[in-house]
Design a protein around this motif. Structure first.
Motif, mmCIF file in Angstrom:
data_model
loop_
_atom_site.group_PDB
_atom_site.id
_atom_site.type_symbol
_atom_site.label_atom_id
_atom_site.label_comp_id
_atom_site.label_asym_id
_atom_site.label_seq_id
_atom_site.Cartn_x
_atom_site.Cartn_y
_atom_site.Cartn_z
ATOM 1 N N LEU A 68 0.827 -1.204 0.000
ATOM 2 C CA LEU A 68 0.000 0.000 0.000
ATOM 3 C C LEU A 68 0.860 1.253 0.000
ATOM 4 C CD1 LEU A 68 -2.881 -0.991 2.438
ATOM 5 C CD2 LEU A 68 -2.957 -0.845 -0.052
ATOM 6 N N ASP A 69 1.923 1.270 0.806
ATOM 7 C CA ASP A 69 2.814 2.427 0.839
ATOM 8 C C ASP A 69 3.429 2.663 -0.533
ATOM 9 O OD1 ASP A 69 2.270 2.784 3.503
ATOM 10 O OD2 ASP A 69 4.149 1.922 4.213
ATOM 11 N N THR A 70 3.851 1.606 -1.204
ATOM 12 C CA THR A 70 4.437 1.720 -2.536
ATOM 13 C C THR A 70 3.414 2.276 -3.516
ATOM 14 O OG1 THR A 70 5.895 -0.145 -2.080
ATOM 15 C CG2 THR A 70 5.565 0.438 -4.391
ATOM 16 N N ASN A 71 2.181 1.773 -3.447
ATOM 17 C CA ASN A 71 1.137 2.263 -4.346
ATOM 18 C C ASN A 71 0.831 3.736 -4.097
ATOM 19 O OD1 ASN A 71 0.911 -0.218 -5.566
ATOM 20 N ND2 ASN A 71 -0.816 -0.869 -4.332
ATOM 21 N N VAL A 72 0.838 4.146 -2.846
ATOM 22 C CA VAL A 72 0.576 5.547 -2.517
ATOM 23 C C VAL A 72 1.673 6.428 -3.097
ATOM 24 C CG1 VAL A 72 0.478 7.227 -0.623
ATOM 25 C CG2 VAL A 72 -0.800 5.083 -0.471
ATOM 26 N N VAL A 73 2.913 6.018 -2.938
ATOM 27 C CA VAL A 73 4.037 6.804 -3.458
ATOM 28 C C VAL A 73 3.944 6.921 -4.976
ATOM 29 C CG1 VAL A 73 6.545 6.837 -3.766
ATOM 30 C CG2 VAL A 73 5.570 6.332 -1.526
ATOM 31 N N VAL A 74 3.648 5.821 -5.650
ATOM 32 C CA VAL A 74 3.530 5.843 -7.109
ATOM 33 C C VAL A 74 2.404 6.797 -7.522
ATOM 34 C CG1 VAL A 74 2.890 4.462 -9.128
ATOM 35 C CG2 VAL A 74 4.539 3.566 -7.485
ATOM 36 N N SER A 75 1.279 6.740 -6.824
ATOM 37 C CA SER A 75 0.155 7.626 -7.131
ATOM 38 C C SER A 75 0.532 9.091 -6.904
ATOM 39 C CB SER A 75 -1.056 7.273 -6.269
ATOM 40 O OG SER A 75 -1.527 5.992 -6.588
ATOM 41 N N LEU A 76 1.205 9.362 -5.799
ATOM 42 C CA LEU A 76 1.599 10.748 -5.508
ATOM 43 C C LEU A 76 2.585 11.284 -6.539
ATOM 44 C CD1 LEU A 76 1.944 10.678 -1.637
ATOM 45 C CD2 LEU A 76 0.306 12.008 -2.982
ATOM 46 N N ARG A 77 3.446 10.413 -7.064
ATOM 47 C CA ARG A 77 4.436 10.839 -8.065
ATOM 48 C C ARG A 77 3.765 11.301 -9.358
ATOM 49 N NH1 ARG A 77 7.257 11.918 -4.581
ATOM 50 N NH2 ARG A 77 8.731 10.548 -3.597
ATOM 51 N N GLN A 78 2.527 10.898 -9.592
ATOM 52 C CA GLN A 78 1.802 11.383 -10.771
ATOM 53 C C GLN A 78 1.511 12.875 -10.639
ATOM 54 O OE1 GLN A 78 -1.673 8.904 -10.928
ATOM 55 N NE2 GLN A 78 -0.532 7.140 -11.685
ATOM 56 N N TYR A 79 1.403 13.353 -9.415
ATOM 57 C CA TYR A 79 1.103 14.761 -9.164
ATOM 58 C C TYR A 79 2.336 15.552 -8.763
ATOM 59 C CZ TYR A 79 -3.697 13.124 -9.148
ATOM 60 O OH TYR A 79 -4.896 12.557 -9.506
ATOM 61 N N PHE A 80 3.231 14.926 -8.025
ATOM 62 C CA PHE A 80 4.416 15.601 -7.518
ATOM 63 C C PHE A 80 5.649 14.762 -7.818
ATOM 64 C CE2 PHE A 80 0.894 16.270 -4.439
ATOM 65 C CZ PHE A 80 0.634 17.602 -4.723
ATOM 66 N N PRO A 81 6.497 15.211 -8.750
ATOM 67 C CA PRO A 81 7.720 14.449 -9.057
ATOM 68 C C PRO A 81 8.604 14.291 -7.819
ATOM 69 C CG PRO A 81 7.364 16.207 -10.662
ATOM 70 C CD PRO A 81 6.368 16.404 -9.555
ATOM 71 N N ASP A 82 9.446 13.283 -7.820
ATOM 72 C CA ASP A 82 10.355 13.029 -6.706
ATOM 73 C C ASP A 82 11.180 14.284 -6.413
ATOM 74 O OD1 ASP A 82 11.535 11.517 -4.728
ATOM 75 O OD2 ASP A 82 13.046 10.649 -6.055
ATOM 76 N N GLY A 83 11.279 14.629 -5.150
ATOM 77 C CA GLY A 83 12.058 15.793 -4.745
ATOM 78 C C GLY A 83 11.274 17.092 -4.745
ATOM 79 N N THR A 84 9.984 17.033 -5.048
ATOM 80 C CA THR A 84 9.157 18.239 -5.073
ATOM 81 C C THR A 84 9.020 18.827 -3.668
ATOM 82 O OG1 THR A 84 7.871 17.435 -6.939
ATOM 83 C CG2 THR A 84 6.847 19.133 -5.604
ATOM 84 N N ASP A 85 9.154 20.119 -3.566
ATOM 85 C CA ASP A 85 8.961 20.826 -2.295
ATOM 86 C C ASP A 85 7.468 21.094 -2.138
ATOM 87 O OD1 ASP A 85 8.973 22.428 -0.054
ATOM 88 O OD2 ASP A 85 10.104 24.067 -0.993
ATOM 89 N N LEU A 86 6.805 20.351 -1.267
ATOM 90 C CA LEU A 86 5.360 20.490 -1.097
ATOM 91 C C LEU A 86 4.969 21.801 -0.422
ATOM 92 C CD1 LEU A 86 4.379 16.860 -0.067
ATOM 93 C CD2 LEU A 86 4.282 17.926 -2.328
ATOM 94 N N SER A 87 5.935 22.480 0.196
ATOM 95 C CA SER A 87 5.611 23.732 0.887
ATOM 96 C C SER A 87 5.229 24.842 -0.088
ATOM 97 C CB SER A 87 6.766 24.176 1.779
ATOM 98 O OG SER A 87 7.875 24.564 0.982
ATOM 99 N N VAL A 88 5.518 24.671 -1.366
ATOM 100 C CA VAL A 88 5.161 25.701 -2.348
ATOM 101 C C VAL A 88 3.701 25.570 -2.795
ATOM 102 C CG1 VAL A 88 7.537 25.927 -3.154
ATOM 103 C CG2 VAL A 88 5.967 24.402 -4.359
#
Length: 98
Positions: free
Chosen positions: A40-60
């Motif tokens: 589940l954690d892996t699936n969540v990360v893969v899903s989030l990467r569709q919106y936020f590429p690896d290393g994205t600063d979410l504070s922006v």
């Protein structure tokens, strides 16, 4: 959970399986839960990467933008949930506790 025939026979007679059986079951359950959690954690990360590429600063991102992504992810049907949505599963679980 694997249960041997002797444990089943004891259970059918109303006898307990004993502490060794319980430990074996707990270990099997825990291992299965850990595996599900990793998947589940892996699936969540893969899903989030569709919106936020690896290393994205979410504070922006504004809270509104993050909420929009969360809503999209929570209302997306999942094969692992029999094509139900996480939001529907949560609502179902909450309804059961009322």
């Amino acid at each position: 959970v694997a249960v041997c025939r002797t444990d089943r026979a004891r259970a059918s007679r109303g006898e307990g399986g004993g502490p060794d059986t319980e430990r074996r079951r707990e270990g099997s359950d825990q291992g299965a839960a850990e595996h599900v959690s990793v998947v589940l954690d892996t699936n969540v990360v893969v899903s989030l990467r569709q919106y936020f590429p690896d290393g994205t600063d979410l504070s922006v991102y504004s809270q509104r933008e993050l909420n929009r992504v969360a809503h999209q992810l929570n209302t997306r049907p999942r094969k692992t949930l029999d094509y139900r949505t996480p939001a529907a599963m949560l609502a179902e679980g909450v309804a059961l506790t009322d």
